[in-house]
Design an enzyme around this catalytic site. Structure first.
Site, PDB file in Angstrom:
ATOM      1  N   SER A 174      -5.692  -0.210  -0.732  1.00  0.00           N
ATOM      2  CA  SER A 174      -5.566  -1.554  -1.283  1.00  0.00           C
ATOM      3  C   SER A 174      -5.519  -2.660  -0.245  1.00  0.00           C
ATOM      4  CB  SER A 174      -4.321  -1.641  -2.187  1.00  0.00           C
ATOM      5  OG  SER A 174      -4.295  -2.887  -2.813  1.00  0.00           O
ATOM      6  N   GLU A 175      -4.412  -2.771   0.486  1.00  0.00           N
ATOM      7  CA  GLU A 175      -4.213  -4.015   1.236  1.00  0.00           C
ATOM      8  C   GLU A 175      -5.225  -4.222   2.359  1.00  0.00           C
ATOM      9  OE1 GLU A 175      -0.812  -5.695   0.892  1.00  0.00           O
ATOM     10  OE2 GLU A 175       0.097  -4.162  -0.341  1.00  0.00           O
ATOM     11  N   ALA A 176      -5.567  -3.138   3.037  1.00  0.00           N
ATOM     12  CA  ALA A 176      -6.483  -3.299   4.166  1.00  0.00           C
ATOM     13  C   ALA A 176      -7.783  -3.967   3.724  1.00  0.00           C
ATOM     14  CB  ALA A 176      -6.788  -1.948   4.796  1.00  0.00           C
TER      15      ALA A 176
ATOM     16  N   SER B   9       0.833  -1.209   0.000  1.00  0.00           N
ATOM     17  CA  SER B   9       0.000   0.000   0.000  1.00  0.00           C
ATOM     18  C   SER B   9       0.865   1.254   0.000  1.00  0.00           C
ATOM     19  CB  SER B   9      -0.925   0.021   1.222  1.00  0.00           C
ATOM     20  OG  SER B   9      -1.859  -1.020   1.141  1.00  0.00           O
TER      21      SER B   9
END
Ligand code: FES
Ligand code: FES
Length: 973
Positions: free
Chosen positions: A883-885, A710
């Site tokens: 993104s990643e969360a 991210s």
């Protein structure tokens, strides 16, 4: 083969074709005549990317043999539906409704939608979903909702109820673009089929290009190689060369991919991965040789003739087996369990054994053991790389890479080509979600290009790719958490084992995530935790969106629900009591960077209340309804080693050129770079049409770092700000207006500015102490709060996710469509992770369908995203990362909802119908479901923590970042 001439009416014109009637699929033939909008992903009829219309009927052309098609049949491909200057409403809608991410599926979906609208120009959303389900159209990026939105919008135009302008996003007149859904620059090429993905590039390479196929024996997970016999293969028609490890070494290469293991406790001393196996096979997907031939078919035929003799070795296919005392080593230089990271907080810092005392003496505690799967990425496009020596004699890779410069570092000297003579260029690519961080496929193509000293195209079948690429590390975890009479958490202990598979690179990094994200973002006063990482003989662990944190939440967010239940407190209220509030510290003993937790819960509360009421009202004995929630979040950037360099330049046309390596895997590297550039240059009033992106070619672009962690928006945004300030200062005249290119040149002012933003000098970013886990390794966080509503069919055990709500905080939003795209996509992967996705059985999990990819009906149409935009003080333009969360914990919301619906708790993912059904039967028989036994992870948790305490290692802290030097290449050995 006896070629056959035939005529087909393609996109309205009669075309003459020469084909192999036995072997050629319609997809192959259409692609050969240049209609490369027809994408081949799975090549087995399960993804829909090759959809075309044949005589009025939608078909998947990869499985349609031309011999079964009558002459003069009518075929429509995307090229016949719309072109850049005459777009069909569907193409316009796709671009303007966030329906294009990687875009690999877009041609197939648009053709499919076109066929639907021919039959029914006024479909309901459900009819659209039914259609995509029936025709097996898969999108792995978007989560589907935006695709249905796009069809509905386009259908209105088709019916004459709206105009193209109505469904086209317009740049605001005030040029305030930040936060708005500016259309991706690459969207037009993607929706018209003109974007050349890997296999399209392969078709368009120079005529002398040779083709490369892999020898992937797929007979063992662990074996000694006794002999590789290439004699028969070398005599096959069209073969130019069969390459083994000996050839690579003869060409001056080491055959050894470079890697870094930086953790103080890592016992790895040698790089673990070879390009072509020499003495051992370490996993099922290993490659031992390459066949280079004039055609791909010839290369594949020759590869099949390479004979490899093996002596089987013990195979350890999971963490538990690999860490048993009698297990032999997977790699000679290191024990299978090659790194550990503790985390101690509160009283545990003095004595870890105080934590079990605290837990024992608390009012209530729960414990559990959990398993999370080897999740496959399942991008629709697999591995395809072209390699050639360019005009400067640089070995050039046209490929899919999430980190161009990191790939150069990974290749290192393995091929015998100096690092400065390696050039990497990203093709348009059909998504990755993490697997393309490894450069293994680049090494294969590079070895072939070096061996034949000419251009080559490497193509893996989807099955070869599936076995060759890395996957998310499976986890085995034991955890316990306790609270006081009021329901406030008193402490937690946990022990997580990550199966990193055959290779070590990244293992010491992913291992840090469970000791940062377990029980995030709660206040937990006392913690004794450990994460261990081990080599096994399954495929290697690699990056995947939300790297390492889903494993943590699998345990901690399930335990939170279990403790709430035992306390007879609603799970929402239990979390409300325990979220961190200003001043509270995380489990690494540092304050959180932000405290949006209360605000996020308040935003979810009405949705939760409604969902609970709905579940009660609609629950029946046959269809049980339930609601589950889960907190999640992730870090932003790679921490103290992170840096990004970009260039801004004013060119002779007075365009602003932006040079960077913001690799676009579909997440929006193009539009992200555009957004930060526009915002940074806002004082100059730069509009989108004045910015030209020059991206992802290491020959012309500086190192902006990986598209991972991210980090891109944060790091590139900061670097762009720095460069924009320099450029604007240079262009600004005394009267406040700005110089033109001509004026700059006349005055001898520099027009090109390269700037680097680095975290290395930020001493507030601290690594995790390898002895205590104290540290603050990120400049920013992102937060999500997920809620799933599910229905469990008690007859079959099948779970359907009916609705999903995600409240998120990623700071100020850069491009709302790109951020929401990551949210929808992350949620769809999370649902797949919870219910179906797996790559454990190498014989079964060979394509996306068999590995459990969610089709449209597996993902709810009702996904509600609720942003909380708390600007970040230190972020570029108030942004954090994204993104990643979005893929961190949604799966546990589903698992918690299943329990809430029917009383069956799933401890080992995925929650397949048969597991739930077995649980329901146990409950129906009046028995209790037995939870899994505590996993043995190599030693007792507290013995291991005691051992760590007794054997402290020197913490290199921030000094380590500085000693790494400027290039991340020095991280590799
Ligand atoms: Fe034809 Fe996947 S490529 S269905
Ligand atoms: Fe659909 Fe990537 S946009 S697969």
């Amino acid at each position: 083969m006896k070629p056959r001439k035939m005529w087909l009416n393609i996109n309205g014109a009669d075309r003459m074709l020469i084909c192999d009637p036995e072997k050629d699929s319609l997809a192959l033939v259409l692609r050969r005549i240049g209609l490369t909008s027809v994408k081949v992903g799975c090549d087995t009829g399960v993804c829909g990317s090759c959809s075309v219309i044949l005589n009025g009927k939608l078909i998947r052309s990869c499985t349609k043999k031309v011999r079964t098609i009558e002459e003069y049949s009518k075929i429509t491909t995307l090229e016949g539906i719309g072109t850049p200057d005459n777009l069909h409403p569907l193409q316009v809608a796709w671009m303007n409704h966030g329906a294009v991410q990687c875009g690999f599926c877009s041609p197939g979906f648009i053709v499919s939608s076109y066929a639907l609208l021919l039959q029914n120009d006024n479909p309901t959303r459900q009819e659209v979903r039914d259609w995509f389900q029936k025709h097996r159209n898969v999108c792995r990026c978007t989560g589907y909702k935006q695709l249905v939105d796009a069809v509905m919008a386009a259908a209105k135009v088709v019916r004459g109820e709206a105009t193209i302008e109505d469904i086209t996003y317009k740049v605001p007149e005030d040029n305030e673009c930040y936060g708005k859904p500016l259309v991706r620059p690459a969207a037009l090429a993607k929706v018209t089929g003109l974007a050349d993905y890997g296999e399209d590039m392969a078709l368009k390479m120079p005529r002398e290009t040779l083709h490369v196929a892999v020898v992937q024996p797929r007979v063992a997970h662990h074996a000694k190689i006794l002999n590789i016999d290439t004699a028969e293969a070398a005599k096959m028609p069209g073969v130019v060369k069969i390459i083994t490890h000996e050839e690579i070494k003869a060409n001056g290469g080491t055959n050894q991919m470079a890697e870094a293991n930086l953790h103080e406790r890592s016992t790895v001393t040698l790089p673990s991965r070879k390009i072509l196996c020499d003495d051992k096979i370490f996993r099922y997907g290993d490659v031992v040789a390459l066949a280079v031939a004039n055609t791909l078919d010839q290369a594949r035929a020759a590869a099949a003739k390479v004979k490899v003799d093996f002596e089987p070795l013990p195979e350890y296919l999971n963490f538990l087996d690999a860490v048993m005392p009698d297990a032999i080593r997977v790699h000679d230089d290191t024990p299978n369990l090659f790194c550990v990271q503790p985390v101690l907080k509160g009283d545990a810092l003095e004595d870890a054994e105080k934590v079990p005392e605290i837990l024992d003496n608390s009012a209530c505690s729960v414990e559990g053991s959990f398993y999370s799967t080897r999740e496959p990425h399942l991008s629709i496009e697999g591995c395809t790389v072209q390699a050639y020596f360019d005009e400067d004699d640089s070995l050039t890779f046209q490929c899919k890479s999430q980190g161009l410069y990191t790939s150069i570092s990974r290749i290192g000297v393995s091929l015998g080509v100096p690092r400065e003579k390696l050039r990497i260029v990203d093709n348009f690519n059909g998504a990755s979600f993490g697997w393309s961080t490894n450069a293994g496929d680049l090494c294969l193509a590079g070895a072939a290009a070096v061996a034949v000293n000419g251009p080559v195209a490497l193509s893996l079948t989807y099955e070869e790719h599936q076995h060759f690429s890395g996957k998310r590390c499976p986890s085995f975890s034991n955890g316990r958490v306790a609270c006081d009479e009021e329901g406030k958490i008193t402490g937690a202990e946990f022990d997580v084992g990550l199966d990193h598979g055959a290779y070590s690179w990244g293992g010491d990094h992913v291992m840090e995530k469970p000791v940062r994200f377990s029980f995030f973002p709660y206040k937990v006063p006392h913690v004794a935790g450990l994460c261990r990482v081990a080599n096994t003989n399954h495929t290697f662990g690699t990056a995947y969106r939300s790297y390492g944190s889903p494993q943590a939440y699998t345990m901690s967010e399930a335990l939170m629900d279990m403790l709430a239940e035992k306390m007879n407190i609603d799970p929402f209220e239990f979390r409300w009591k325990n979220i961190a509030r200003p001043g509270d510290t995380n489990i690494n003993s540092h304050v959180f960077k932000d405290y949006p937790m209360e605000e996020m819960m308040e935003k979810l509360r009405p949705h939760y209340d409604n969902a609970v009421a709905r579940a009660k009202a609609e629950d029946t004995p046959e269809k049980r309804r339930g609601v589950g929630i889960a907190w999640g979040g992730f870090n932003v950037t790679e921490g103290g080693t992170d840096q990004a360099t970009i260039v801004l330049e004013l060119d002779a046309d007075n365009m602003i050129l932006k040079y960077d390596t913001w690799q676009d895997l579909g997440q929006g590297g193009d539009v992200g770079s555009l957004m930060v550039t526009l915002e940074a240059l806002k004082p100059m009033g730069v509009t989108p049409d004045r910015v030209r992106l020059c991206q992802n070619d290491t020959k012309i672009c500086p190192d902006s770092g990986m598209s991972a962690a991210s980090r891109s928006h944060y790091m590139n945004g900061h670097a762009t700000k720095l460069a924009a300030e320099k450029l604007m200062a240079a262009m600004r005249k005394e009267d406040g207006t700005y110089r033109t290119y001509e004026e700059m040149k006349q005055e001898g002012i520099e027009t090109r500015y390269e700037e680097t933003y680095t975290c290395m000098t930020d001493t507030s970013i601290t690594r995790l102490d390898p002895n205590t886990g104290i540290g603050d390794p990120t400049p920013a966080f992102t937060y999500v709060l997920n809620m799933a509503e599910v229905e469990v069919d008690t007859a079959t055990g099948k779970t359907t996710v009916l609705r999903f709500v995600c409240v998120y905080d990623v700071g100020k939003i850069g491009n709302i469509d790109a951020v929401n795209g990551q949210a929808y996509g992350g949620i769809s992967h999370s649902i797949g992770f919870a219910l179906s996705e797996d790559y454990s059985d190498v014989k079964k999990h060979t394509n996306i369908a068999r590995s459990g990819v969610p089709y449209i009906k597996d993902i709810p149409d009702e996904i509600i995203l609720i942003p909380c935009e708390n600007p970040r003080e230190d972020g570029p333009f108030g942004s954090s990362g994204a993104s990643e969360a979005f893929q961190s914990s949604g799966h546990v919301a589903v698992i918690n909802a299943i329990y809430n619906a029917c009383g069956v708790r799933i401890f080992d993912l995925p929650a397949k119908p048969e597991k739930i059904k077995a649980g329901l039967e146990t409950l129906a028989a009046g028995k209790k479901i037995k939870p899994p036994k505590k996993y043995f992870l190599g030693s007792d948790l507290y013995d291991e923590l005691e051992n760590i305490k007794a054997n402290p290692v020197k913490f290199r802290g921030h000094d380590m970042f500085e000693s790494l030097g400027e290039s991340d290449g020095s991280k590799f050995y």
